[in-house]
Each structure stands twice: as structure tokens, then as C-alpha cells.
Design a protein around this motif. Structure first.
Motif: not given
Length: 181
Positions: A100-104
Motif C-alpha cells: 500500500x502507498x500514499x503520496x502527496x
């Protein structure tokens, strides 16, 4: 499968490294406080740095375990912290991890999520010895599915009412890649 824990990974444009408490401000400012970034995630946008600092303190303690895979995603060019990526789900019996990932938002649509996810998948296959890497996304977040496809994952189906996110109980589009793919 041989768990190695969070190792530093480098790509052409990114450094994937362990978080430190010094990342609190950048994480808060660059993505963790943005409700648009966390819209489809399980954790709400942070409104205060104190709970985020506590999360990072706990994350740093978790690095003592070789089963922890949590990376800060940093730009090589200037050291800017732009997101995070995790591999979880210790399903040792089937040699599987879920990413899982999250980026600005400022860094969306530039290939960074694909680059980071691809590096983690290669690490999990080549170094950890997993057989399967999977990921899910909300059907209303097709951009995340495009990242998965670009990383060589195949869509396997839609799991009805599988996830709870900031949108409530939601379906999850399942993607996976096998070591032999």
C-alpha cells in the motif's frame, strides 16, 4: 521466505528508507494532513502533529522486527519526503505480502508511486523470497489501479464490502503479481 525488515532501496529518482522522528513535519505538510490524499485510506487526515509523531515513534520501534516493511519515499534530487509505502500481511504459509502507498498530491501523476512500488515488489521477490504480492484499491480511485497495472500486477476481481476507509465500507479491486509472472 526470509524476512529482512525495511532495507534502504534506491531507484533512479527515489530513496526508500526508514522513517525517523525528524520526518514528522514533512509527512504532516506533504501528505498526511491532506483529506484528498487520505480519502480512500483507512486512516483519516491528521489535524495535529502530536498523534503523527506518536505514530512515527511506534513505527521506529517496529523496525526492530524483521517483519516490518515501512518506507519513507524521498526524492533523490533534493531530499524532499513525498510519501510512504508499506508491505504487510505476514502470510508466511503462502509467501505473500500486500503493498500500500500514499503520496502527496503535488507528486501525483509523475510515476513516483509506480517507481516506488516496483522497487518494493522487486525487493520482496528477489531478497525476501515472497511468491505473491497483492494490492487493493477503491473502485473510485482508478489512478491507484493504474499504478498496480504499470507494476505488472493483474486485476483479479472485485471483493465486495472488503475494506473500511474514510468513505465507509467499500469494495476493493484486487490486483496481484506472482514471482513467476
Amino acid at each position: 521466505m526470509h524476512n529482512l525488515g525495511t532495507q534502504t532501496l534506491k531507484t533512479d529518482r527515489l530513496l526508500l528508507r526508514r522513517f525517523s522522528i525528524d520526518d514528522t513535519d514533512a509527512m504532516f505538510d506533504n501528505w498526511a494532513s491532506d483529506p484528498e490524499v487520505t480519502k480512500f485510506l483507512k486512516w483519516p487526515a491528521y489535524t495535529d502533529k502530536a498523534p503523527l509523531r506518536q505514530y512515527l515513534t511506534e513505527a521506529m520501534t517496529s523496525y526492530d522486527s524483521d517483519e516490518t516493511y515501512l518506507w519513507a519515499v524521498e526524492l533523490n534530487a533534493d531530499g524532499t519526503l513525498i510519501g510512504s509505502i508499506v508491505a504487510k500481511g505476514g502470510h508466511d504459509e503462502i509467501e505473500m505480502k500486500e503493498v500500500g502507498y500514499s503520496l502527496g498530491r503535488q507528486w501525483w501523476g509523475q510515476g513516483y508511486a509506480t517507481e516506488a512500488t516496483g522497487a518494493v515488489i522487486r525487493f520482496l521477490f528477489d531478497q525476501v523470497g515472497v511468491n505473491r504480492v497483492e494490492a487493493v484499491h477503491d473502485p473510485d480511485n482508478p489512478a491507484s489501479g493504474r499504478v498496480m497495472a504499470k507494476c505488472g500486477m493483474r486485476q483479479e476481481g472485485v471483493l465486495r464490502a472488503r475494506e473500511r476507509s474514510n468513505q465507509g465500507i467499500r469494495d476493493a479491486v484486487m490486483w496481484a503479481i506472482l514471482a513467476g509472472d
